[in-house]
Design a protein around this motif. Structure first.
Motif, PDB file in Angstrom:
ATOM      1  N   UNK A  51       0.837  -1.013  -0.552  1.00 53.60           N
ATOM      2  CA  UNK A  51       0.182   0.225  -0.199  1.00 53.60           C
ATOM      3  C   UNK A  51       0.878   1.736  -0.003  1.00 53.60           C
ATOM      4  N   UNK A  52       1.040   2.003  -0.834  1.00 53.71           N
ATOM      5  CA  UNK A  52       1.216   3.515  -0.901  1.00 53.71           C
ATOM      6  C   UNK A  52       1.263   4.626  -1.032  1.00 53.71           C
ATOM      7  N   UNK A  53       1.532   5.220   0.128  1.00 53.44           N
ATOM      8  CA  UNK A  53       0.240   6.461   0.269  1.00 53.44           C
ATOM      9  C   UNK A  53       1.123   7.236  -0.176  1.00 53.44           C
ATOM     10  N   UNK A  54       0.275   8.395  -1.089  1.00 56.27           N
ATOM     11  CA  UNK A  54       1.382   9.194  -1.948  1.00 56.27           C
ATOM     12  C   UNK A  54       0.508  11.067  -0.645  1.00 56.27           C
ATOM     13  N   UNK A  55       2.022  12.566  -1.822  1.00 58.95           N
ATOM     14  CA  UNK A  55       1.436  13.562  -0.982  1.00 58.95           C
ATOM     15  C   UNK A  55      -0.566  13.656  -1.508  1.00 58.95           C
ATOM     16  N   UNK A  56      -0.955  14.743  -0.989  1.00 56.98           N
ATOM     17  CA  UNK A  56      -1.882  15.335  -1.860  1.00 56.98           C
ATOM     18  C   UNK A  56      -1.263  16.113  -2.780  1.00 56.98           C
ATOM     19  N   UNK A  57      -2.644  16.282  -3.910  1.00 59.54           N
ATOM     20  CA  UNK A  57      -1.933  16.311  -5.514  1.00 59.54           C
ATOM     21  C   UNK A  57      -1.777  18.377  -5.521  1.00 59.54           C
ATOM     22  N   UNK A  58      -3.054  19.327  -4.278  1.00 62.36           N
ATOM     23  CA  UNK A  58      -2.640  20.784  -5.317  1.00 62.36           C
ATOM     24  C   UNK A  58      -1.218  20.867  -4.239  1.00 62.36           C
ATOM     25  N   UNK A  59      -0.714  20.902  -4.899  1.00 61.70           N
ATOM     26  CA  UNK A  59       1.030  21.258  -4.383  1.00 61.70           C
ATOM     27  C   UNK A  59       1.532  22.236  -3.996  1.00 61.70           C
ATOM     28  N   UNK A  60       0.416  23.152  -2.713  1.00 63.06           N
ATOM     29  CA  UNK A  60       0.775  24.751  -2.727  1.00 63.06           C
ATOM     30  C   UNK A  60       2.622  24.781  -2.600  1.00 63.06           C
ATOM     31  N   UNK A  61       2.500  23.087  -1.570  1.00 66.27           N
ATOM     32  CA  UNK A  61       4.282  23.857  -1.867  1.00 66.27           C
ATOM     33  C   UNK A  61       5.001  23.834  -2.687  1.00 66.27           C
ATOM     34  N   UNK A  62       4.548  23.040  -3.865  1.00 66.56           N
ATOM     35  CA  UNK A  62       4.941  22.277  -5.083  1.00 66.56           C
ATOM     36  C   UNK A  62       6.556  22.109  -4.906  1.00 66.56           C
ATOM     37  N   UNK A  63       7.043  21.757  -3.998  1.00 66.46           N
ATOM     38  CA  UNK A  63       8.646  20.586  -4.072  1.00 66.46           C
ATOM     39  C   UNK A  63       9.177  19.666  -5.559  1.00 66.46           C
ATOM     40  N   UNK A  64      10.094  19.738  -5.095  1.00 65.46           N
ATOM     41  CA  UNK A  64      10.462  18.458  -5.689  1.00 65.46           C
ATOM     42  C   UNK A  64      10.120  16.950  -4.912  1.00 65.46           C
ATOM     43  N   UNK A  65      10.208  17.413  -4.219  1.00 70.12           N
ATOM     44  CA  UNK A  65       9.827  15.625  -3.043  1.00 70.12           C
ATOM     45  C   UNK A  65       8.564  15.063  -3.847  1.00 70.12           C
ATOM     46  N   UNK A  66       7.356  16.393  -4.097  1.00 73.90           N
ATOM     47  CA  UNK A  66       6.211  16.038  -3.915  1.00 73.90           C
ATOM     48  C   UNK A  66       6.108  15.545  -5.647  1.00 73.90           C
ATOM     49  N   UNK A  67       6.970  16.121  -6.277  1.00 74.55           N
ATOM     50  CA  UNK A  67       7.145  15.600  -7.880  1.00 74.55           C
ATOM     51  C   UNK A  67       7.164  13.785  -8.584  1.00 74.55           C
ATOM     52  N   UNK A  68       8.586  14.124  -6.742  1.00 77.86           N
ATOM     53  CA  UNK A  68       9.028  12.606  -7.627  1.00 77.86           C
ATOM     54  C   UNK A  68       7.960  11.419  -6.434  1.00 77.86           C
ATOM     55  N   UNK A  69       7.502  11.937  -5.705  1.00 79.01           N
ATOM     56  CA  UNK A  69       6.422  11.118  -4.678  1.00 79.01           C
ATOM     57  C   UNK A  69       5.241  10.594  -5.371  1.00 79.01           C
ATOM     58  N   UNK A  70       4.652  11.876  -6.549  1.00 87.33           N
ATOM     59  CA  UNK A  70       4.032  11.531  -7.320  1.00 87.33           C
ATOM     60  C   UNK A  70       4.579  10.884  -8.412  1.00 87.33           C
ATOM     61  N   UNK A  71       5.320  10.808  -8.945  1.00 87.48           N
ATOM     62  CA  UNK A  71       6.270  10.176  -9.841  1.00 87.48           C
ATOM     63  C   UNK A  71       5.417   8.501 -10.342  1.00 87.48           C
TER      64      UNK A  71
END
Ligand SMILES: Nc1nc2c(ncn2[C@@H]2O[C@H](COP(=O)(O)OP(=O)(O)OP(=O)(O)O)[C@@H](O)[C@H]2O)c(=O)[nH]1
Ligand SMILES: [Mg+2]
Length: 418
Positions: free
Chosen positions: A82-102
């Motif tokens: 089971x994989x928990x991913x960050x929420x979408x509307x990335x108001x912080x929009x960091x690289x980490x978010x992008x990697x996690x979503x990817x």
């Protein structure tokens, strides 16, 4: 096949098909054949982490009343990752978010698209993502389950129906899977069966189990698809690149033939002129030495030498203009000397000290002389800027073909080793 060989093969394919990087990363995951992976996708605070916790019956993922999950985390439970991913509307929009979503996008076999009921309709961003996911699912057969979360926050069933209708109008045929994690927890804690049922979680579990049962088939489909598409693309690239190489080689041959032909014609013409000039001359006075008295007089020897010089210069000018027309100008840099006037191909091939009839005869009126010129000029032609650039293109094209063949063979080995 060993993991490092698999990675090597995949690197080779990506080297020639960079646009396939994502597909190849996915293929590596499929070939590793680990447990099926379920992930959540959706906006922050829509109850994704809590939903996963309730689904697996453990507090595996952090839950909070704010943007909580910022990086990917996973938990294996009963043979499922089971994989928990960050929420979408990335108001912080960091690289980490992008990697996690990817990563969530890359790894998941089943995506739970989570949308909080109180938000009502899907927003533009969610619709765009859903469209993207559905298109991918069409191709890869990876499954998407839509989950309408936190339904306890709606006033009543009529409200729930309204939201259901609105979303159904936005995305006809969407299966809603309405759930409430809080109701489920309460039902469990207080032993209230009806509340448990009404939480929608038991039926979501059944739906997820059915989806999990389809994962092996979906993976087999996706694996075959990725192999097929990549194999086909490599084959197409090989054909196109082979064509490019053939064209370049033809151009190279044709240019050379035209040069050889042209230079031969110029030399032949110059030879005829020089031959005629030499035959028209009378006695050769060139080797009659001038005396001190003759310093300022025009002597037969001087005249002879002047004739020879003029004939030679004319020949040089004629040949030189032909060479210039074919891009043969200065010497290649490694052959250049400090005396710039000497750095021309004409000087390098013909020399500067032609003073006697026999020199001209040797150069222009014998087969050996003409062949030597022909050979030498062709040598400098190959060293000219355009020809070297062409040769470079050819060698690049040949190495692309090598790389494509290597990648094709490795991909085949990978496919056979399954
Ligand atoms: N009323 C109600 N609240 C819920 C439900 N599920 C989750 N919540 C609450 O909603 C808040 C957000 O929940 P999370 O699970 O952390 O949300 P998330 O989508 O993972 O959020 P991010 O990790 O930030 O993307 C928390 O306070 C949860 O307790 C539900 O079914 N009903
Ligand atoms: Mg979360």
């Amino acid at each position: 096949m060993r993991a490092d060989m698999r990675e090597q093969a995949i690197r080779e394919v990506v080297a020639v098909l960079p646009d396939r990087a994502h597909d190849m990363a996915r293929l590596a995951i499929l070939l590793a054949d680990a447990e099926p992976i379920v992930t959540v996708i959706g906006k922050y605070n829509h109850g994704k982490s809590r939903l996963l916790n309730e689904l697996i019956g453990q507090e595996a993922f952090a839950v909070a009343d704010r943007r909580e999950t910022v990086k990917l985390s996973d938990s294996v439970h009963r043979g499922v990752r089971w994989l928990d991913a960050p929420g979408l509307d990335a108001d912080v929009g960091t690289e980490d978010d992008r990697h996690a979503l990817h990563a969530a996008w890359l790894h998941a076999d089943i995506r739970l698209f989570v949308h909080a009921a109180k938000e009502g309709e899907l927003d533009a961003k969610e619709l765009a993502l859903l469209a993207e996911l559905c298109a991918d699912s069409e191709r890869s057969k990876r499954q998407i389950l839509f989950v309408l979360s936190q339904v306890d926050q709606l006033a009543d069933d009529a409200e729930l129906q309204k939201v259901g209708h609105a979303i159904g109008a936005q995305w006809p045929g969407i299966g809603l899977n309405a759930v409430s994690s809080t109701r489920y927890r309460k039902g469990l804690d207080e032993g209230k069966k009806l509340m448990l049922e009404r939480s929608g979680m038991p039926s979501l579990r059944v739906t997820i189990d059915a989806a999990l049962a389809r994962v092996p088939d979906a993976r087999a489909h996706e694996t075959a698809l990725l192999f097929d598409e990549t194999r086909e693309e490599l084959a197409q690239c090989l054909i196109a690149q082979q064509q490019t190489l053939d064209d370049l080689r033809r151009t190279q041959r044709e240019q050379r033939a035209a040069f050889d032909d042209g230079v031969k014609r110029v030399i032949a013409k110059v030879s005829v002129d020089i031959d005629a000039m030499l035959n028209a001359l009378g006695t050769d006075h060139a080797s009659v030495p001038d005396t001190a008295r003759d310093a300022y007089a025009i002597t037969a020897g001087k005249l002879e030498r002047a004739h020879i010089q003029i004939a030679y210069s004319r020949a040089c000018i004629e040949i030189d203009s032909f060479l210039a027309g074919h891009g043969v100008m200065g010497l290649p840099s490694e052959q250049e000397t400090v005396a710039r006037a000497l750095n021309s191909v004409m000087v390098a091939v013909m020399g500067v000290s032609v003073k006697f009839r026999k020199d001209l005869r040797r150069m222009f009126c014998t087969d050996a002389g003409r062949e030597r010129m022909q050979r030498e000029f062709a040598h400098y032609f190959e060293l000219s800027k355009d020809r070297k650039a062409l040769a470079m293109l050819i060698s690049q094209s040949a190495s692309v073909i090598d790389a494509l063949n290597t990648a094709s063979n490795s991909l085949r080995a990978l496919e056979d080793a399954q």
